[in-house]
Structure formats: C-alpha cells, structure tokens
Enzyme design. Structure first.
Site, short mmCIF file in Angstrom:
data_model
loop_
_atom_site.label_atom_id
_atom_site.label_comp_id
_atom_site.label_asym_id
_atom_site.label_seq_id
_atom_site.Cartn_x
_atom_site.Cartn_y
_atom_site.Cartn_z
N GLU A 1 -14.88 -4.49 0.61
CA GLU A 1 -15.30 -3.38 -0.23
C GLU A 1 -14.33 -3.20 -1.39
OE1 GLU A 1 -17.74 -0.78 3.04
OE2 GLU A 1 -15.63 -0.31 2.85
N CYS B 1 -10.13 -0.12 -7.27
CA CYS B 1 -9.36 -0.27 -6.04
C CYS B 1 -9.92 -1.51 -5.34
CB CYS B 1 -9.53 0.98 -5.19
SG CYS B 1 -8.77 0.86 -3.58
N CYS C 1 -7.69 -6.55 8.26
CA CYS C 1 -6.25 -6.38 8.05
C CYS C 1 -5.52 -6.71 9.34
CB CYS C 1 -5.94 -4.94 7.64
SG CYS C 1 -4.24 -4.69 7.08
N CYS D 1 -2.17 0.26 11.28
CA CYS D 1 -1.97 1.67 10.95
C CYS D 1 -3.07 2.47 11.66
CB CYS D 1 -2.04 1.89 9.45
SG CYS D 1 -0.90 0.86 8.53
N CYS E 1 -6.02 4.34 9.73
CA CYS E 1 -6.77 3.61 8.70
C CYS E 1 -7.96 2.88 9.31
CB CYS E 1 -5.85 2.61 8.00
SG CYS E 1 -6.69 1.63 6.75
N GLY F 1 -6.87 -4.61 3.51
CA GLY F 1 -5.88 -5.67 3.64
C GLY F 1 -4.48 -5.29 3.19
N GLU F 2 -3.55 -6.15 3.51
CA GLU F 2 -2.16 -5.96 3.11
C GLU F 2 -1.83 -7.02 2.06
OE1 GLU F 2 0.53 -3.92 3.33
OE2 GLU F 2 1.42 -5.48 2.11
N SER G 1 0.06 -2.06 -3.58
CA SER G 1 0.48 -1.11 -2.54
C SER G 1 0.73 -1.86 -1.25
CB SER G 1 -0.62 -0.08 -2.35
OG SER G 1 -0.30 0.79 -1.29
N SER H 1 3.55 2.48 1.18
CA SER H 1 2.91 3.47 2.05
C SER H 1 3.92 3.84 3.12
CB SER H 1 1.66 2.87 2.68
OG SER H 1 0.78 2.46 1.65
N LEU H 2 4.61 4.93 2.90
CA LEU H 2 5.72 5.28 3.79
C LEU H 2 5.26 6.15 4.96
CD1 LEU H 2 8.77 4.77 3.97
CD2 LEU H 2 9.12 6.94 2.78
N HIS H 3 4.72 7.29 4.65
CA HIS H 3 4.16 8.24 5.65
C HIS H 3 5.17 8.87 6.59
CE1 HIS H 3 0.33 7.14 4.06
NE2 HIS H 3 0.34 5.93 4.55
N ASN I 1 -8.00 11.31 4.81
CA ASN I 1 -9.45 11.12 4.92
C ASN I 1 -9.78 10.79 6.35
OD1 ASN I 1 -9.80 11.34 2.03
ND2 ASN I 1 -8.68 9.41 1.98
N CYS J 1 -9.30 6.40 0.34
CA CYS J 1 -8.23 5.62 0.99
C CYS J 1 -8.43 5.59 2.49
CB CYS J 1 -6.87 6.27 0.79
SG CYS J 1 -6.17 6.10 -0.81
N1 SAH Z 1 -2.08 -2.26 3.09
C1 SAH Z 1 -1.74 -1.59 1.88
C2 SAH Z 1 -2.93 -1.18 1.04
C3 SAH Z 1 -4.12 -0.53 1.74
S1 SAH Z 1 -4.16 1.19 2.11
C4 SAH Z 1 -0.88 -0.39 2.17
O1 SAH Z 1 -0.71 -0.06 3.32
O2 SAH Z 1 -0.33 0.19 1.23
C5 SAH Z 1 -3.99 2.15 0.72
C6 SAH Z 1 -3.37 3.52 1.04
O3 SAH Z 1 -4.26 4.38 1.80
C7 SAH Z 1 -2.11 3.40 1.88
O4 SAH Z 1 -1.13 4.26 1.38
C8 SAH Z 1 -2.59 3.84 3.24
O5 SAH Z 1 -1.53 4.26 4.04
C9 SAH Z 1 -3.54 4.95 2.87
N2 SAH Z 1 -4.46 5.33 3.93
C10 SAH Z 1 -4.92 4.57 4.95
N3 SAH Z 1 -5.76 5.27 5.71
C11 SAH Z 1 -5.87 6.49 5.17
C12 SAH Z 1 -6.62 7.66 5.49
N4 SAH Z 1 -7.44 7.68 6.52
N5 SAH Z 1 -6.49 8.75 4.69
C13 SAH Z 1 -5.67 8.70 3.60
N6 SAH Z 1 -4.95 7.64 3.26
C14 SAH Z 1 -5.03 6.54 4.03
#
Ligand code: SAH
Length: 346
Positions: A94, A107, A114, A118, A121, A165-166, A197, A220-222, A296, A339
């Site tokens: 997608e 995007c 992937c 995570c 995701c 994907g990463e 990213s 993507s730290l979180h 999301n 996202c």
């Molecule tokens: N693998 C890469 C790119 C894909 S995700 C990465 O991890 O950066 C793109 C962004 O969306 C990342 O910051 C990821 O952590 C975030 N993301 C994933 N699932 C999400 C969700 N359910 N709600 C909001 N952001 C999310």
C-alpha cells in the site's frame, strides 16, 4: 517462459548501453531506452515511439517491464488517497497520498510485510514476504504523483518512507530508488524532501552516514527506556537504545543533520514524567525534533492513546529543554491509511 526474461529496470544505464553495443547497436540507444524507463515511466516497449519497431521487439524478447498496477484506490474525506498496489508476482503493498495546504506527501512502502514486530503496528501482523525492488518503490511514487496532479492540481512535493516495511532492512534497493527519484534522469526531486523512517537499525544508520546520503532521517523511538521499548518493539532487545544512540551520534557527527523522532504516547505505557525525562536525556546529544503522532487503533484495543494532559506534559517539558516538538494529527483514518494501519483490513 515470461518469468525467464529479465527485469529491464534492474540494469544500470551503463549495463543497458553495453547491452545495445553487444546487440550491434549504438550505446546511445541505451540512453534512449533508459529515459523511457525512468523519466517517461513507460509501461511497455510499445510506448517507446522513437525506438525502431524491430528494436522494440528485440527488447520484448529479452526483457520485461515489471510495472506495478494500482489495484484499488480509496479516497478519504480529508483528501488522503490510499493505493493498494499489485506487484508483478501478485503480492500487494500500500502507498498513501497525503495532501495539506502547503505540500503533498507520498507515503511509500519498502517491503511486502515487515520482519519487525512492533506490537502497535498492523503491518507487523503480516510476515515479511520480500523486499521491494527499486523500480517498485519508484513506481509507487510515480503513481502518487499522477494522482496528486489529477485530484489536487499539483505535483508531489515530499516523500516519506513510512509505509509498509523497514527501509533500512532493504537499504540498497531504497537507496537505488531514491537515486532514481532524485536524479535528473528520473523525477528530479530534491533529497531534502525525502524522509526515511526507521525503527532504528544501528549498523545501517552508520552506513547511511558513511554513504553521505542527502535525505532526512526519522527514528521511530516511542520510548527511551529499554524495558518499555522492548515490550512494545521486541526487536529492541537485539538493538538496544545504547547502540541506537551511539549510531545516531555517529550520524550527527558526520551529517550535522537534526534528528527527528517519531513518538506515540500511550496510556499506561509511556505517559508518565519519567518517560519524558528519559526522552529528553536520550535526545540531548544533537539538535532534535520530536513528532508526537496520534495513535491509530489497529482493532484489538490493546493500546490506547494517552489523554491530552499527558501530551501537554510532553510538549511543555520538551519545549523547556529546547527540543522542537510538534503534535501530528492523523490523516486518512477512515480508509485505514494512517500510520501503522496499512494492511489492517486485507
Ligand atoms: N519501519 C519504519 C517505517 C514504517 S512505520 C519505522 O518503524 O519507522 C511509520 C511510523 O508509524 C513509525 O513511526 C511507526 O512507529 C508508526 N506507527 C506504527 N503503527 C502505528 C499506529 N498504529 N499508530 C500510529 N503510528 C504508528
């Protein structure tokens, strides 16, 4: 028989020139075909009207153009468009077009599925099937650029590798795609308008620094606490925060580019003062920007967005420490294009 033919876009320009010389033609023919493939986005050899019919047939006998096809296109109330893209082998990825007042952002996906895990995701629920080829990444951008012109009357302005994907686990192909996107022989876009990213693959972040790439990096730290981060992004056990930070220090020393962190604040996971303290301590070594992104939901209700007081606490504490912070609202939620929602419903 079809499958025996080589993907012509796997060839470099030099290889294409050599091919024509070997066929007894002029090397220059390679440049012409290359232009058809990469700047004119030809879907078939038939389209290459300044190439003789005989040569077009010869190409047809030797090669395929593995062009993507937009299988379905969904439009959100807010103008966001999501494409389900079919690849030559039938797999689907997608990509999303996100219009705002000042920009139109694509995007794009870098892998089918992937390999990371995570837990918040949707894409992580699909196992990684394969890497995308450079041309498949490039085609997603071209398709979105067309839609941007058609539905929003302007060309694409920005690209983020935040789809499925990463990207750093498909580094070479991502780099080759960006090369085509930014070169004058491709789309001629500025690398400064491209963000890659990553969940944080330390070795590859260093490689990017060594390769002197010109696009931007987002991480993507979180969470900046290992225990918490490992619980939501289990691969953090293999790539702990100390290694990530060391790689980012290396990146900053080489590139002097500000680092952007993506960060979702979840209820009862990372919504306390100690979480913000850890984030501030983690960011300190370089000029940083934190994008607080809205969560999301991906259906099973395990994760919940933190309340607005928690977000306000993040914003004020980060600002007090001179860290730039933005609060991002999601786009395209009604069509699962936000996202982390890609592949939610397929
Ligand atoms: N693998 C890469 C790119 C894909 S995700 C990465 O991890 O950066 C793109 C962004 O969306 C990342 O910051 C990821 O952590 C975030 N993301 C994933 N699932 C999400 C969700 N359910 N709600 C909001 N952001 C999310």
């Amino acid at each position: 028989m079809e499958t025996k033919k080589k993907d012509i876009r796997a060839l470099t320009k030099d290889q294409l020139r050599e091919f024509f010389v070997k066929e007894g033609d002029k090397a220059f023919r390679g440049n012409q075909v290359y232009e058809w493939l990469w700047s004119k986005g030809a879907h078939s050899f038939e389209d290459m009207t300044n190439i003789s019919l005989e040569t077009r047939h010869m190409l047809q006998d030797n090669f395929v153009i593995n062009h993507i096809h937009v299988d379905t296109m969904q439009k959100s109330n807010d103008g966001t468009i999501k494409n389900a893209v079919r690849l030559h082998d039938g797999l689907i990825v997608e990509s999303v077009l996100i219009p705002t007042k000042s920009r139109t952002t694509a995007c794009v996906s870098s892998q089918v599925g992937c390999s990371l895990d995570c837990r918040f995701c949707a894409t992580s629920r699909l196992k990684r099937m394969r890497n995308l080829n450079p041309d498949e990444i490039f085609d997603q951008v071209v398709a979105i650029d067309k839609e941007s012109r058609l539905y929003h009357d302007r060309p694409l302005s920005n690209i983020v590798f935040m789809g499925m994907g990463e990207p750093l686990m498909n580094y070479n192909n991502v780099l080759r795609a960006i090369d085509k996107i930014t070169s004058d022989e491709g789309l001629g876009m500025s690398p400064k308008r491209i963000v890659v990213s990553t969940s944080g693959v330390p070795k590859m972040i260093k490689k990017m620094a060594d390769d002197d790439v010109k696009f931007k990096l987002a991480v993507s730290l979180h969470s900046a606490i290992d225990e918490v981060r490992s619980s939501i992004m289990p691969f953090n056990e293999n790539f702990p925060l100390a290694d990530l930070r060391e790689a980012l220090e290396y990146w900053y020393a080489k590139t002097k580019n500000r680092i952007t962190y993506e960060y979702v604040v979840w209820k009862d996971i990372n919504d306390k003062k100690k979480d913000v303290d850890a984030l501030i301590a983690f960011c300190k070594f370089a000029p940083s920007k934190v994008n607080l992104i809205e969560y999301n939901p991906i259906d099973d209700g395990e994760f919940q967005q933190a309340n607005s007081q928690a977000i306000d606490m993040y914003v004020s504490m980060l600002e007090r420490n001179n860290i730039i912070v933005t609060v991002r609202r999601s786009r395209g939620k009604d069509i699962d294009a936000a996202c982390g929602q890609l592949a939610n419903k397929s």
